[in-house]
Motif scaffolding. Structure first.
Motif, mmCIF file in Angstrom:
data_model
loop_
_atom_site.group_PDB
_atom_site.id
_atom_site.type_symbol
_atom_site.label_atom_id
_atom_site.label_comp_id
_atom_site.label_asym_id
_atom_site.label_seq_id
_atom_site.Cartn_x
_atom_site.Cartn_y
_atom_site.Cartn_z
ATOM 1 N N TYR A 40 -84.017 15.164 -47.295
ATOM 2 C CA TYR A 40 -83.293 14.698 -46.115
ATOM 3 C C TYR A 40 -83.839 15.224 -44.792
ATOM 4 O O TYR A 40 -83.147 15.925 -44.064
ATOM 5 C CB TYR A 40 -81.798 14.989 -46.274
ATOM 6 N N PHE A 48 -82.387 6.892 -47.093
ATOM 7 C CA PHE A 48 -81.180 6.924 -47.926
ATOM 8 C C PHE A 48 -80.171 5.886 -47.425
ATOM 9 O O PHE A 48 -79.549 5.167 -48.223
ATOM 10 C CB PHE A 48 -80.551 8.325 -47.990
ATOM 11 N N ILE A 51 -81.257 2.688 -48.786
ATOM 12 C CA ILE A 51 -80.959 2.580 -50.229
ATOM 13 C C ILE A 51 -79.537 2.039 -50.417
ATOM 14 O O ILE A 51 -79.282 1.171 -51.255
ATOM 15 C CB ILE A 51 -81.090 3.961 -50.920
ATOM 16 N N TYR A 57 -78.280 -0.961 -55.691
ATOM 17 C CA TYR A 57 -77.578 0.330 -55.528
ATOM 18 C C TYR A 57 -76.101 0.025 -55.284
ATOM 19 O O TYR A 57 -75.616 -0.050 -54.150
ATOM 20 C CB TYR A 57 -78.199 1.138 -54.378
ATOM 21 N N GLY A 161 -69.317 9.335 -52.345
ATOM 22 C CA GLY A 161 -70.717 8.997 -52.576
ATOM 23 C C GLY A 161 -71.312 9.502 -53.863
ATOM 24 O O GLY A 161 -72.510 9.383 -54.075
ATOM 25 N N SER A 162 -70.505 10.136 -54.723
ATOM 26 C CA SER A 162 -71.022 10.768 -55.933
ATOM 27 C C SER A 162 -72.051 11.845 -55.607
ATOM 28 O O SER A 162 -72.962 12.100 -56.393
ATOM 29 C CB SER A 162 -71.623 9.740 -56.912
ATOM 30 N N SER A 163 -71.875 12.480 -54.444
ATOM 31 C CA SER A 163 -72.769 13.595 -54.099
ATOM 32 C C SER A 163 -72.620 14.727 -55.111
ATOM 33 O O SER A 163 -73.563 15.496 -55.332
ATOM 34 C CB SER A 163 -72.463 14.120 -52.702
ATOM 35 N N ASN A 166 -75.337 15.193 -57.722
ATOM 36 C CA ASN A 166 -76.630 15.846 -57.494
ATOM 37 C C ASN A 166 -76.591 17.336 -57.820
ATOM 38 O O ASN A 166 -77.616 18.029 -57.731
ATOM 39 C CB ASN A 166 -77.137 15.594 -56.071
ATOM 40 N N TYR A 206 -81.916 2.794 -59.311
ATOM 41 C CA TYR A 206 -82.847 3.823 -58.812
ATOM 42 C C TYR A 206 -84.297 3.323 -58.827
ATOM 43 O O TYR A 206 -85.230 4.099 -58.648
ATOM 44 C CB TYR A 206 -82.671 5.128 -59.621
ATOM 45 N N PHE A 216 -88.342 6.625 -50.601
ATOM 46 C CA PHE A 216 -87.484 7.815 -50.380
ATOM 47 C C PHE A 216 -88.036 9.002 -51.173
ATOM 48 O O PHE A 216 -88.178 10.115 -50.652
ATOM 49 C CB PHE A 216 -86.073 7.437 -50.831
ATOM 50 N N MET A 252 -85.182 11.640 -61.234
ATOM 51 C CA MET A 252 -86.254 11.104 -60.382
ATOM 52 C C MET A 252 -87.409 12.105 -60.415
ATOM 53 O O MET A 252 -87.205 13.323 -60.317
ATOM 54 C CB MET A 252 -85.787 10.921 -58.941
ATOM 55 N N GLU A 280 -85.046 15.075 -58.397
ATOM 56 C CA GLU A 280 -83.580 14.903 -58.296
ATOM 57 C C GLU A 280 -82.991 14.567 -59.658
ATOM 58 O O GLU A 280 -83.618 13.870 -60.459
ATOM 59 C CB GLU A 280 -83.263 13.752 -57.334
ATOM 60 N N SER A 282 -79.204 12.934 -60.937
ATOM 61 C CA SER A 282 -77.970 12.324 -60.449
ATOM 62 C C SER A 282 -77.070 12.115 -61.675
ATOM 63 O O SER A 282 -77.244 11.153 -62.416
ATOM 64 C CB SER A 282 -78.326 11.006 -59.755
HETATM 65 C C1 AVI Z 1 -76.803 11.225 -52.392
HETATM 66 N N1 AVI Z 1 -76.824 10.922 -53.823
HETATM 67 C C2 AVI Z 1 -75.468 10.811 -54.354
HETATM 68 C C3 AVI Z 1 -77.697 9.787 -54.195
HETATM 69 C C4 AVI Z 1 -77.626 9.532 -55.726
HETATM 70 O O1 AVI Z 1 -77.407 8.386 -56.096
HETATM 71 O O2 AVI Z 1 -77.770 10.490 -56.479
HETATM 72 C C5 AVI Z 1 -79.133 10.047 -53.774
HETATM 73 C C6 AVI Z 1 -80.088 8.985 -54.249
HETATM 74 N N2 AVI Z 1 -81.208 9.224 -54.883
HETATM 75 C C7 AVI Z 1 -81.805 8.079 -55.144
HETATM 76 N N3 AVI Z 1 -81.062 7.089 -54.725
HETATM 77 C C8 AVI Z 1 -79.962 7.646 -54.136
#
Ligand code: AVI
Length: 319
Positions: A40, A48, A51, A57, A161-163, A166, A206, A216, A252, A280, A282
């Motif tokens: 970020y 983002f 996305i 998405y 946002g389902s943060s 992560n 994704y 991203f 990812m 990442e 998720s």
């Molecule tokens: C911020 N977060 C919840 C997103 C997710 O879906 O995990 C980040 C993201 N990574 C790839 N696409 C979106």
């Protein structure tokens, strides 16, 4: 200072030196990994946002649709005497749906990015003149306290946002435990959580056709070049994202296209062809799975709302 917003400074942004050490430690580890927070920078935040507009998405638009449909129900559960606390306040449209339905007496936005926070809370204060608006510059993943002088009887945190996905499940539990301790009895948490589902839907979300998620992911390497003086060619890596069913998470990665050495501020990091940097995870949860996690962290699950395809869930929890 903004006359419309009461500003509270809790944590200074992480020092560049400690971010750098964390980055190097992840690159030196086996398997190689970096924290999602490295995505970020300004460009990463723009990507983002893009996305969230992609047709594959589904998370953002589904969560918004659930909020819209459940707004009256949520208002009834939460009551009208709340202080609404948004964690990671960003530029979100979602909180506006809640403000309009709940009409809370007070709003507190919490974010580590000071400029972003000041701009978004200023807009809210202008658009909702009846609302007392506070902004706290803080890293809510670290211990923090609510600022003094918030109006309202009941703090209700909003973490959309389902943060939470992560975080690893252990980190998620620790984070929820921290929040449960911070909230007084009767305080609440409204939290958006992505659901376990058919892997084709997850994989597509994704791997959008327009390549925005790939950009991203690869932008991380651009950031390493600009901010951390890395010698790395982003075109020597490719984006990879897939659902790991055993761990209920999207992973990812950046996959090295050949044997190569990159340098980050003079430190050499070797990649074999096909070796990946895990950028990442998720995590996805079932409804009972998330209620159990929250229950173990000190919350009482009170209600949840989902969409008719069971893609996404908003939980309401109380302490
Ligand atoms: C911020 N977060 C919840 C997103 C997710 O879906 O995990 C980040 C993201 N990574 C790839 N696409 C979106």
């Amino acid at each position: 200072m903004d006359p419309l917003v009461r500003f509270h400074n809790q944590h200074p942004p992480e020092a560049a030196g400690s971010l750098f050490e964390e980055l190097l430690a992840g690159l030196a580890a086996t398997p190689k990994h970096t924290s999602p927070k490295f995505f970020y920078d300004r460009r990463g935040s723009e990507l983002f946002a893009a996305i969230c507009e992609q047709p594959e998405y589904y998370l953002t638009r589904t969560e918004e649709a659930i909020l819209r449909a459940a707004a009256a129900d949520i208002a009834e559960m939460v009551g009208r005497d709340a202080t609404l606390i948004e964690l990671g306040s960003g530029a979100s449209r979602k909180v506006r749906l809640l403000l309009e339905a709940l009409h809370p007496v007070c709003y507190l936005g919490v974010d580590i990015s000071r400029d972003f926070l000041l701009a978004s809370t200023h807009r809210l204060a202008k658009d909702y003149p009846w609302l007392e608006v506070h902004a706290a510059c803080a890293d809510f993943t670290r211990p923090m306290a609510w600022p003094e002088g918030l109006a309202g009887e009941r703090p209700v945190a909003f973490f959309p946002g389902s943060s939470i996905g992560n975080f690893t499940p252990e980190e998620a539990k620790g984070f929820l435990e921290g929040l449960a301790t911070l909230l007084p009895a009767g305080g609440g948490l409204l939290i958006g959580v992505d659901l376990i589902k058919d892997r084709a839907i997850l994989d597509a979300a994704y791997n959008d056709a327009a390549g925005v998620t790939a950009a991203f992911n690869l932008n991380l390497l651009e950031r390493l070049r600009h901010e951390f003086e890395a010698e790395v060619e982003p075109q020597e890596f490719r984006h990879s994202a897939f659902y790991n069913e055993a761990d209920s998470r999207i992973e990812m990665h950046l996959v090295s296209l050949r044997n190569q050495a990159i340098r980050v501020a003079g430190e050499r990091v070797d990649f074999e062809e096909g070796e990946t940097l895990h950028t990442e995870s998720s995590y996805k949860y079932s409804i009972p799975g998330f209620r159990k996690l929250a229950g173990g962290a000190g919350f009482v699950p009170r209600a949840y709302w989902t969409d008719r395809h069971a893609l996404f869930c908003i939980h309401y929890l109380e302490v």
